[in-house]
Scaffold this motif. Structure first.
Motif, short mmCIF file in Angstrom:
data_model
loop_
_atom_site.label_atom_id
_atom_site.label_comp_id
_atom_site.label_asym_id
_atom_site.label_seq_id
_atom_site.Cartn_x
_atom_site.Cartn_y
_atom_site.Cartn_z
N UNK A 227 0.84 -1.19 0.00
CA UNK A 227 0.00 0.00 0.00
C UNK A 227 0.88 1.25 0.00
N UNK A 228 0.45 2.25 -0.79
CA UNK A 228 1.26 3.46 -0.95
C UNK A 228 1.18 4.32 0.30
N UNK A 229 2.27 4.96 0.59
CA UNK A 229 2.33 5.98 1.62
C UNK A 229 1.97 7.33 0.98
N UNK A 230 1.24 8.17 1.72
CA UNK A 230 0.76 9.45 1.19
C UNK A 230 1.51 10.59 1.86
N UNK A 231 1.91 11.55 1.04
CA UNK A 231 2.56 12.77 1.52
C UNK A 231 1.92 13.94 0.79
N UNK A 232 1.73 15.06 1.52
CA UNK A 232 1.10 16.25 0.95
C UNK A 232 2.15 17.31 0.66
N UNK A 233 1.98 17.98 -0.48
CA UNK A 233 2.84 19.08 -0.86
C UNK A 233 2.00 20.35 -0.97
N UNK A 234 2.59 21.45 -0.53
CA UNK A 234 1.97 22.77 -0.74
C UNK A 234 2.96 23.61 -1.53
N UNK A 235 2.53 24.02 -2.73
CA UNK A 235 3.42 24.77 -3.62
C UNK A 235 4.76 24.06 -3.78
N UNK A 236 4.67 22.70 -3.95
CA UNK A 236 5.82 21.82 -4.20
C UNK A 236 6.73 21.65 -2.99
N UNK A 237 6.29 22.13 -1.82
CA UNK A 237 7.06 21.93 -0.60
C UNK A 237 6.32 20.96 0.31
N UNK A 238 7.03 19.95 0.91
CA UNK A 238 6.36 18.98 1.78
C UNK A 238 5.74 19.67 3.00
N UNK A 239 4.60 19.13 3.42
CA UNK A 239 3.90 19.63 4.60
C UNK A 239 4.23 18.72 5.77
N UNK A 240 4.70 19.29 6.86
CA UNK A 240 5.00 18.53 8.07
C UNK A 240 3.98 18.91 9.12
N UNK A 241 3.04 18.01 9.36
CA UNK A 241 1.97 18.31 10.32
C UNK A 241 2.50 18.39 11.75
N UNK A 242 3.70 17.85 11.99
CA UNK A 242 4.26 17.92 13.34
C UNK A 242 4.70 19.33 13.69
N UNK A 243 4.95 20.16 12.67
CA UNK A 243 5.39 21.52 12.92
C UNK A 243 4.24 22.52 12.97
N UNK A 244 3.04 22.10 12.60
CA UNK A 244 1.89 23.00 12.57
C UNK A 244 0.70 22.27 13.16
N UNK A 245 0.31 22.68 14.36
CA UNK A 245 -0.81 22.01 15.03
C UNK A 245 -2.13 22.24 14.32
N UNK A 246 -2.18 23.26 13.43
CA UNK A 246 -3.43 23.55 12.72
C UNK A 246 -3.68 22.59 11.57
N UNK A 247 -2.68 21.77 11.20
CA UNK A 247 -2.78 20.88 10.04
C UNK A 247 -2.71 19.44 10.52
N UNK A 248 -3.58 18.59 10.00
CA UNK A 248 -3.60 17.16 10.34
C UNK A 248 -3.64 16.37 9.04
N UNK A 249 -2.64 15.47 8.87
CA UNK A 249 -2.58 14.65 7.66
C UNK A 249 -2.72 13.16 7.99
N UNK A 250 -3.15 12.84 9.20
CA UNK A 250 -3.17 11.44 9.62
C UNK A 250 -4.50 10.76 9.36
N UNK A 251 -5.52 11.50 9.05
CA UNK A 251 -6.88 10.94 8.96
C UNK A 251 -7.11 10.39 7.56
N UNK A 252 -6.80 9.08 7.37
CA UNK A 252 -7.15 8.37 6.14
C UNK A 252 -6.66 9.11 4.90
N UNK A 253 -5.40 9.54 4.93
CA UNK A 253 -4.74 10.22 3.83
C UNK A 253 -5.29 11.60 3.53
#
Length: 924
Positions: free
Chosen positions: A159-185
């Motif tokens: 199964x593929x791992x999912x990563x989000x990019x914003x304007x071609x830069x990776x998003x690290x949800x650990x550095x921003x409490x306002x963003x969550x990327x753990x909920x079912x991709x």
């Protein structure tokens, strides 16, 4: 051990061997699950101690011993034998297996004591599909709203791992409490911030490949909010009725990223009444007081006749006077004469001195009495003339230069004018009787037109009144077909009466009041012929390598915009589309209007229809705003906008001197009865589109324009409109009873827009031999403006002279694309913008360009544009679409001192360019 040679891999090995001293094999390394990537085989390894032999069994069958690679060693600590075995598994082997479960392998190890089995290791072919099962979708969310972007990656093993990019830069949800990327991709932003706007991409990856989803654009917008109202301005009228206003701006916050502009009005105006100042005046002097011991008496007066009020001036002069009351002969030391002892007379010169002093005192006393009497007479005269209330009692002015006599609306300055109540003129209806007698009417018996009060006289009385009306024609206003750039009627080619005859076949029908064309990056101009409505798409407003189909239409059915109270729809309801289209460079929309422009009498608003069908105010034309720009010319309004939609101009009269310009036109045609002839008089808005609608209707009825239309200035003063037919030849024609004169209530005229007012008159000739008709049509507002149209026509079709009345060239070119749509050549335009967009030591040059092109207000709008000079030139193009007066623009440039040659001379050097030459040939 059983032999594993040959092809009989199905022969089973013994599960155990005879017992012997020692231990069972212990696995130091068991085979792991593995994935085959593309066509590369994988290696399974197994390590056990003590082990005499190790073999692999895959899917329940022994692997041939030749496929095993074995290594043997000795454990230095225990001295026991360690064996390690490898096998390869290919893609073909896995694909050829069709079992109920995944391909698996297990190793079995033998020792003297027995056997041990390892765990089962599965072998799968790794892959990753190309297409995402669900791509993230772009969103527009308000600030502090929640953003949820869904992503379902492609099917794959593993199964593929999912990563989000914003304007071609990776998003690290650990550095921003306002963003969550753990909920079912999915990507969840709990509270949207302006910084969260951007392009978001879902990245899916496994050991085989990486896949990118479609980018989703997230726009975090801010809806505009009104600031607080400013304080009410002071009343603009120092005396009488005026108006005051307050304003607010859509800056709390300002709309961002396409957020909605504030709903409601940015400027409010209310009527106000300022008390007129009353200057003070002296009362009469009091009586003189008794003579005091100091030989003086007093008199006083007060400034109370009247006292100063409402900021009026205080009385000038003294409030108290005193004078000697013994004429200078006061007794010294207050002693009686018989007590004065005789004294020696010093010299004869002393006697002369005292005599001279006495005479001087007497002369001064006489002079004081004379001056006092003179000032008293002047004061009494001043009381009579200074009391201004005696001159202006009963009248309150509306900040006019002259007081209008006899207007009942002015008796109470706080009273709002009721523009919906019709009035009946107290004088004669059809005749100007010098005795101002009331004529007998029968309006209750006949009503040939709905909602119109008809006042009737016999044709005999009309004919008698001709001599009385001969000198009461008023001053006819020339230029009823204005030659300004806002009129789409063209210029008369001859001055005789025949040139005013309208060839109805040259006028567009109703079905043609819409124009559509495809425009590209060079821009262009879209025109609805003969209506005064146009749309200028600037160069560069449409992206390169793009083309948009743009339409321009006039609403012909009953408008959904219903003005409130005394508000008036001043022009057509215009739609430019598609409605969901926005441009980066503002386009110029031109809408004709029928108001006589005066900010003291009109408050004009621009309104836009929402998608829900409601109308919201965009701005007042006098408002300072950066959202759009309105330039009000005498006959048209030019609007700079960034979004398409449906727009209309609404006029709010703020005094009874507000003038609505009406065009009066007379049409005629024979009726079914060959002896009858019908005259139809129209009073319509002074806009080209209103005239075209009337002409279209008349063409369907066989009507003929009989005279040049004329302009009537209709005031919002509640007085009605009278239409009458005069000077009918008494022995050739007669007017049918009860139609000689018709009176229309004020509210019917004032609120008739956009429908034209129509009155019909029935004429009858005595014999069929009469083919010529000569008469006058009088249209007047009671106590207002009057127009008389002289009718001289033939009623027979074959004898009637019809000369085409040409409109502007836009009837032949409803859509112009590219350079030929513009008066200023593109190369010249670029040079102007490059020159004036650059600041200099004296300030922004484009501001001087705006001033020289008669743009004097709301310059902050142009300051927000990327090229202010380009927008100013676009507005110039919209205003001069019919004259294209390049010389005036060249003069403006020369006055600024930024250029030394006329733009018209430069344009002549460009005339060989095909596009500009084409424009010149079309009358520019």
């Amino acid at each position: 051990f059983p032999s594993l040679s040959g092809n009989d891999n199905s022969e089973a090995l013994p599960e155990s061997i005879p017992s012997a001293p020692g231990t069972l094999p212990h696995f130091m390394e068991e085979p792991d699950d593995a994935y085959i990537i593309k066509s590369n085989p994988i290696v399974l390894r197994c390590k056990a101690m003590p082990a005499m032999q190790i073999f692999f069994k895959c899917n329940g069958e022994w692997v041939h011993q030749n496929e095993h690679v074995s290594e043997e060693s000795m454990d230095e600590t225990t001295g026991l034998k360690v064996r390690e075995v490898f096998i390869n598994v290919t893609r073909q082997q896995v694909e050829d297996f069709h079992g109920p479960e995944d391909y698996w392998c297990q190793c079995v190890a033998w020792s003297h004591l027995g056997t041990s089995k390892s765990r089962k290791a599965s072998v799968r072919i790794a892959y990753l599909r190309k297409n995402f099962e669900q791509d993230p979708q772009g969103k527009e969310v308000p600030i502090e709203g929640m953003i949820v972007l869904h992503c379902r990656p492609p099917e794959g093993v593993p199964a593929a791992e999912v990563e989000w990019l914003k304007n071609e830069e990776p998003i690290d949800s650990n550095l921003d409490e306002n963003i969550d990327t753990r909920a079912d991709h999915n990507l969840i932003i709990r509270q949207a911030r302006l910084s969260d706007s951007g392009n978001y991409t879902c990245m899916a990856a496994n050991i085989v490949a990486k896949r990118r989803s479609m980018s989703a654009t997230v726009v975090v917008y801010v809806n505009g909010g009104w600031s607080s109202w400013t304080e009410w301005s002071s009343c603009n009228a120092r005396c009488g009725r005026g108006w005051q206003k307050r304003s607010r701006t859509c800056t709390n916050p300002a709309p961002l990223n396409g957020g909605a502009f504030c709903e409601g009005m940015s400027v409010q105006k209310i009527t106000c009444t300022s008390l007129c100042p009353v200057d003070g005046n002296w009362e009469v002097w009091s009586e003189w007081s008794v003579c005091s011991p100091e030989c003086e008496h007093l008199r006083v007066r007060e400034c109370i006749a009247p006292p100063p009020r409402n900021g009026g001036k205080y009385c000038e002069g003294l409030s108290q006077e005193s004078e000697n009351c013994t004429e200078g002969l006061c007794i010294q030391d207050k002693k009686p004469l018989h007590e004065i002892k005789s004294q020696n007379i010093e010299t004869a010169s002393d006697i002369a001195l005292y005599s001279g002093l006495g005479a001087a005192v007497i002369a001064v006393a006489v002079l004081v009495v004379g001056v006092t009497l003179y000032r008293r007479s002047q004061s009494e005269y001043g009381v009579d003339v200074i009391d201004s209330s005696a001159l202006t009692g009963g009248f309150q002015t509306f900040n006019f230069k002259t007081v209008r006599q006899g207007n009942s609306l002015l008796l109470n300055s706080s009273m709002q004018p009721d523009l919906t109540v019709s009035r009946t003129y107290s004088g004669p209806i059809c005749l100007q009787d010098p005795m101002d007698k009331e004529l007998m009417t029968e309006s209750s018996l006949f009503n040939p037109l709905s909602d119109i009060k008809v006042k009737v006289q016999s044709s005999f009385m009309v004919s008698l009144g001709v001599t009385e009306r001969a000198d009461y024609h008023g001053k006819a206003h020339s230029g009823t077909f204005p030659h300004g750039n806002s009129r789409a009627f063209g210029t008369m080619q001859a001055r005789n009466k025949a040139t005013y005859i309208q060839n109805l076949s040259s006028i567009s029908t109703r079905s043609e009041l819409k124009t559509t064309a495809v425009f590209g990056h060079p821009g262009g101009r879209l025109v609805i012929p003969n209506t005064g409505v146009s749309l200028l798409i600037p160069h560069g407003a449409i992206p390169e390598e793009s083309s948009w189909e743009i339409s321009l239409a006039i609403t012909q059915k009953d408008s959904s915009l219903q003005p409130e109270g005394t508000d008036v729809l001043l022009g057509p309801e215009v739609t430019c589309g598609p409605s969901d289209l926005s441009v980066s460079t503002p386009f110029a929309l031109t809408i004709p209007h029928c108001a006589e422009v005066n900010s003291e009498h009109w408050n004009i608003h621009l309104k836009k229809r929402t998608q829900q069908g409601k109308w919201e105010e965009v701005m007042s034309v006098e408002e300072e705003t950066t959202s759009c720009y309105c330039l009000l010319d005498p006959y048209a309004c030019h609007i700079l906008l960034n979004s398409f939609g449906t727009y209309a101009l609404i006029g709010e009269p703020i005094s009874d001197c507000a003038v609505r310009q009406l065009k009066v036109a007379v049409f005629g045609c024979l009726s079914c009865n060959s002896l009858d002839y019908n005259l139809r008089v129209y009073c319509m808005d002074n806009t080209p589109c209103a005239f075209q609608e009337v002409v279209s209707d008349e063409r369907l009825q066989g009507g003929q324009l009989l005279e040049e239309p004329k302009l009537l200035y209709f005031k919002g003063n509640t007085f009605s409109l009278q239409i009458s037919v005069l000077d009918i030849p008494p022995f050739l024609w007669r007017i049918k009873p009860f139609t000689a004169c018709q009176e229309v209530p004020f509210s019917r005229v004032w609120c008739s827009s956009p429908k034209p007012l129509h009155c019909a008159f029935a004429l009858e000739r005595f014999t069929p031999a009469t083919t010529q008709l000569s008469c006058k049509v009088c249209v007047r507002q009671v106590k207002g403006h009057e127009q008389i149209l002289q009718i001289q026509t033939s009623i027979l079709e074959n004898e009637r002279e019809t000369i085409t009345f040409f409109a502007h060239d836009d009837s032949n070119f409803p859509a112009q694309m590219g350079p030929k749509a513009f008066k200023i050549p593109y190369s010249i335009r670029q040079r102007i913008c490059a020159t004036f967009d650059t600041p200099n030591a004296k300030g922004k040059d484009w501001q001087m360009l705006a001033q020289k092109t008669s743009i004097n207000r709301n310059l902050s709008y142009f300051a927000t544009q990327s090229s202010p000079s380009a927008v100013i030139l676009d507005l110039w193009e919209a205003r001069h679409q019919h004259d294209g007066d390049l010389d005036s623009l060249a003069c403006a440039l020369e006055e600024i001192g930024r250029t030394h040659s006329k733009i018209s001379d430069i344009a002549e050097t460009e005339i060989e360019e095909p596009d500009f030459s084409y424009s010149r040939q079309n009358g520019l």
